[in-house]
Design an enzyme around this catalytic site. Structure first.
Site, PDB file in Angstrom:
ATOM      1  CD  GLU A  17       6.325  -1.129  -7.477  1.00 19.44           C
ATOM      2  OE1 GLU A  17       5.583  -0.240  -7.046  1.00 19.44           O
ATOM      3  OE2 GLU A  17       6.476  -2.233  -6.918  1.00 19.44           O
ATOM      4  CE1 TYR A  49      16.681   3.374  -0.425  1.00 19.92           C
ATOM      5  CE2 TYR A  49      15.501   2.575   1.501  1.00 19.92           C
ATOM      6  CZ  TYR A  49      16.603   3.187   0.939  1.00 19.92           C
ATOM      7  OH  TYR A  49      17.626   3.611   1.741  1.00 19.92           O
ATOM      8  CG  HIS A  76       9.282   3.013  -4.630  1.00 21.46           C
ATOM      9  ND1 HIS A  76       8.360   2.028  -4.352  1.00 21.46           N
ATOM     10  CD2 HIS A  76       8.963   3.469  -5.860  1.00 21.46           C
ATOM     11  CE1 HIS A  76       7.516   1.902  -5.373  1.00 21.46           C
ATOM     12  NE2 HIS A  76       7.875   2.769  -6.310  1.00 21.46           N
ATOM     13  N   GLY A 107       7.720   2.125   5.030  1.00 19.08           N
ATOM     14  CA  GLY A 107       8.365   0.805   4.990  1.00 19.08           C
ATOM     15  C   GLY A 107       7.732  -0.092   6.045  1.00 19.08           C
ATOM     16  CE  LYS A 165       0.287   8.042   3.141  1.00 16.35           C
ATOM     17  NZ  LYS A 165       0.963   6.736   3.195  1.00 16.35           N
TER      18      LYS A 165
HETATM   19  P1  FAD Z   1       2.385   5.297   6.634  1.00 15.80           P
HETATM   20  O1  FAD Z   1       1.667   6.228   5.750  1.00 15.80           O
HETATM   21  O2  FAD Z   1       3.329   5.859   7.609  1.00 15.80           O
HETATM   22  O3  FAD Z   1       1.287   4.417   7.378  1.00 15.80           O
HETATM   23  C1  FAD Z   1       1.664   3.238   8.099  1.00 15.80           C
HETATM   24  C2  FAD Z   1       0.641   2.959   9.191  1.00 15.80           C
HETATM   25  O4  FAD Z   1       0.720   3.981  10.187  1.00 15.80           O
HETATM   26  C3  FAD Z   1      -0.811   2.970   8.715  1.00 15.80           C
HETATM   27  O5  FAD Z   1      -1.504   2.004   9.453  1.00 15.80           O
HETATM   28  C4  FAD Z   1      -1.299   4.375   9.034  1.00 15.80           C
HETATM   29  O6  FAD Z   1      -2.705   4.399   9.252  1.00 15.80           O
HETATM   30  C5  FAD Z   1      -0.520   4.656  10.318  1.00 15.80           C
HETATM   31  N1  FAD Z   1      -0.194   6.079  10.500  1.00 15.80           N
HETATM   32  C6  FAD Z   1       0.243   6.944   9.566  1.00 15.80           C
HETATM   33  N2  FAD Z   1       0.491   8.152  10.103  1.00 15.80           N
HETATM   34  C7  FAD Z   1       0.212   8.045  11.442  1.00 15.80           C
HETATM   35  C8  FAD Z   1       0.270   8.920  12.545  1.00 15.80           C
HETATM   36  N3  FAD Z   1       0.659  10.186  12.388  1.00 15.80           N
HETATM   37  N4  FAD Z   1      -0.100   8.454  13.780  1.00 15.80           N
HETATM   38  C9  FAD Z   1      -0.501   7.171  13.949  1.00 15.80           C
HETATM   39  N5  FAD Z   1      -0.570   6.288  12.923  1.00 15.80           N
HETATM   40  C10 FAD Z   1      -0.227   6.710  11.686  1.00 15.80           C
HETATM   41  N6  FAD Z   1       7.890  -1.038   0.982  1.00 15.80           N
HETATM   42  C11 FAD Z   1       9.239  -1.039   0.820  1.00 15.80           C
HETATM   43  O7  FAD Z   1       9.967  -1.462   1.722  1.00 15.80           O
HETATM   44  N7  FAD Z   1       9.822  -0.570  -0.324  1.00 15.80           N
HETATM   45  C12 FAD Z   1       9.082  -0.068  -1.356  1.00 15.80           C
HETATM   46  O8  FAD Z   1       9.624   0.367  -2.363  1.00 15.80           O
HETATM   47  C13 FAD Z   1       7.657  -0.057  -1.216  1.00 15.80           C
HETATM   48  N8  FAD Z   1       6.861   0.439  -2.204  1.00 15.80           N
HETATM   49  C14 FAD Z   1       5.495   0.489  -2.020  1.00 15.80           C
HETATM   50  C15 FAD Z   1       4.694   1.023  -3.040  1.00 15.80           C
HETATM   51  C16 FAD Z   1       3.305   1.063  -2.891  1.00 15.80           C
HETATM   52  C17 FAD Z   1       2.457   1.664  -3.979  1.00 15.80           C
HETATM   53  C18 FAD Z   1       2.698   0.538  -1.713  1.00 15.80           C
HETATM   54  C19 FAD Z   1       1.206   0.549  -1.567  1.00 15.80           C
HETATM   55  C20 FAD Z   1       3.489   0.011  -0.701  1.00 15.80           C
HETATM   56  C21 FAD Z   1       4.886  -0.018  -0.841  1.00 15.80           C
HETATM   57  N9  FAD Z   1       5.718  -0.538   0.163  1.00 15.80           N
HETATM   58  C22 FAD Z   1       7.089  -0.559  -0.003  1.00 15.80           C
HETATM   59  C23 FAD Z   1       5.144  -1.090   1.393  1.00 15.80           C
HETATM   60  C24 FAD Z   1       5.022  -0.023   2.500  1.00 15.80           C
HETATM   61  O9  FAD Z   1       6.305   0.433   2.874  1.00 15.80           O
HETATM   62  C25 FAD Z   1       4.300  -0.651   3.698  1.00 15.80           C
HETATM   63  O10 FAD Z   1       2.974  -0.911   3.373  1.00 15.80           O
HETATM   64  C26 FAD Z   1       4.415   0.097   5.015  1.00 15.80           C
HETATM   65  O11 FAD Z   1       3.976  -0.790   6.049  1.00 15.80           O
HETATM   66  C27 FAD Z   1       3.579   1.375   5.132  1.00 15.80           C
HETATM   67  O12 FAD Z   1       4.123   2.391   4.420  1.00 15.80           O
HETATM   68  P2  FAD Z   1       3.309   3.802   4.285  1.00 15.80           P
HETATM   69  O13 FAD Z   1       4.208   4.739   3.615  1.00 15.80           O
HETATM   70  O14 FAD Z   1       1.982   3.559   3.702  1.00 15.80           O
HETATM   71  O15 FAD Z   1       3.173   4.175   5.826  1.00 15.80           O
END
Ligand code: FAD
Length: 287
Positions: A17, A49, A76, A107, A165
């Site tokens: 990455e 991103y 991303h 995010g 998801k």
């Molecule tokens: P989600 O999958 O939406 O989950 C977020 C929270 O919401 C979790 O607590 C989940 O349990 C909850 N949730 C999910 N769906 C629902 C629903 N339907 N109803 C109620 N609750 C729900 N951040 C950046 O800004 N840029 C990047 O490029 C970036 N790259 C990353 C790469 C990796 C491998 C990882 C692990 C993280 C990265 N992040 C990045 C950080 C990430 O954006 C954050 O951790 C963010 O807070 C959660 O993103 P997610 O896509 O996991 O969210």
């Protein structure tokens, strides 16, 4: 090439990455480091991103450059702090640039931002659904959290949302960093038990400064094993020593993962080619 095809080849994969520059003045320097990282011939290179604008404008450009260097790239994309118009435009740009892989993320919620707000994607699943509409051929990955996402009520609830998801169209997951492999093994067991069958790439962060460890713990709440803490306590003030410790600890984690049948590794390089090269060198015979 699609990452789902790479992961289905039944061999050890190590992907790397990188992140875009914060300032345009640093673009050439960062791209120089990414070229060196591309020369390591990883399974693919993903480009982050920036949350809330910032560095996000370069993600597509860098991912396209990575493809032009003959490597597979993944862009991303986050959604929580962008309007749906911006997100649609980003997906269209990714598609137009010929980038076949997207890591779909919510995010982090910027401090002070009203959540949930209006005209806003609330979770990564909504981004997956939008990508499926605009760019159905894209290979989509997502994030997962062996020690639970910080916002999640509990691990079961978090895994339930991961399953949703994945079912919406994610072909693989990449984990948040962890420093204790037993946490990953336990999590993988729980994901499989919940019916999540996609590959789960183990996210490995080589820690090369004391500050980096403190920040990582602050951001992700990850557990630091006493053995690793002792190493950072002993060598944390010396850059040269910490670089070596970071490479050795990450190498040990990866060797243990591969030995236990976890064959897909994703290294957070922090744009440091020499650190990524050190680790890849150490495991060259295992690949
Ligand atoms: P989600 O999958 O939406 O989950 C977020 C929270 O919401 C979790 O607590 C989940 O349990 C909850 N949730 C999910 N769906 C629902 C629903 N339907 N109803 C109620 N609750 C729900 N951040 C950046 O800004 N840029 C990047 O490029 C970036 N790259 C990353 C790469 C990796 C491998 C990882 C692990 C993280 C990265 N992040 C990045 C950080 C990430 O954006 C954050 O951790 C963010 O807070 C959660 O993103 P997610 O896509 O996991 O969210």
């Amino acid at each position: 090439m699609k990452i789902s095809d790479i992961l289905s080849e039944n061999k050890v994969t190590v992907s790397l990455e990188v992140f875009p520059p914060k300032l345009s003045a640093n673009f050439d320097n960062v791209m120089g480091a990414i070229e060196k990282i591309a020369n390591l011939n990883p399974a693919f290179i993903s480009c982050t991103y920036g949350a809330g604008g910032g560095t996000s404008e370069y993600t597509v450009k860098i991912s396209k450059n990575i493809n032009e260097l003959g490597q597979v790239s993944m862009a991303h994309l986050t959604c929580v702090s962008s309007s749906s118009e911006t997100i649609i435009k980003q997906i269209e740009d990714i598609k137009a640039a010929g980038i076949e892989n997207i890591l779909a993320l919510r995010g982090d919620i910027p401090e002070g931002m009203a959540f949930p707000g209006t005209n806003q994607f609330l979770h990564a699943i909504e981004l997956v659904e939008m990508i499926k509409k605009i760019y159905p051929e894209a290979c989509i990955g997502g994030a997962c959290y062996p020690e639970k996402h910080p916002d999640a009520v509990d691990k079961n609830e978090d895994i339930k949302h991961i399953k949703e998801k994945v079912d919406a169209g994610m072909s693989f997951l990449t984990t948040q960093m962890f420093f204790d492999n037993s946490i990953y093994y336990n999590y993988l067991y729980r994901l499989r038990e919940a019916g999540i069958t996609v590959p789960v790439l183990a996210g490995i962060m080589p820690i090369t400064t004391r500050r980096m460890l403190e920040r990582s713990v602050q951001l992700s709440g990850t557990v630091v094993p006493a053995r690793f803490k002792a190493m950072v306590d002993a060598f944390g003030d010396n850059n040269e020593k910490m670089n070596q410790v970071g490479i050795i600890y990450a190498t040990e984690q990866i060797v243990d993962l591969i030995a236990n049948g976890c064959t897909h590794i994703h290294i957070y390089t922090m744009n440091k080619p020499e650190i990524a090269a050190g680790i890849l060198n150490n495991i060259s015979a295992l690949m």
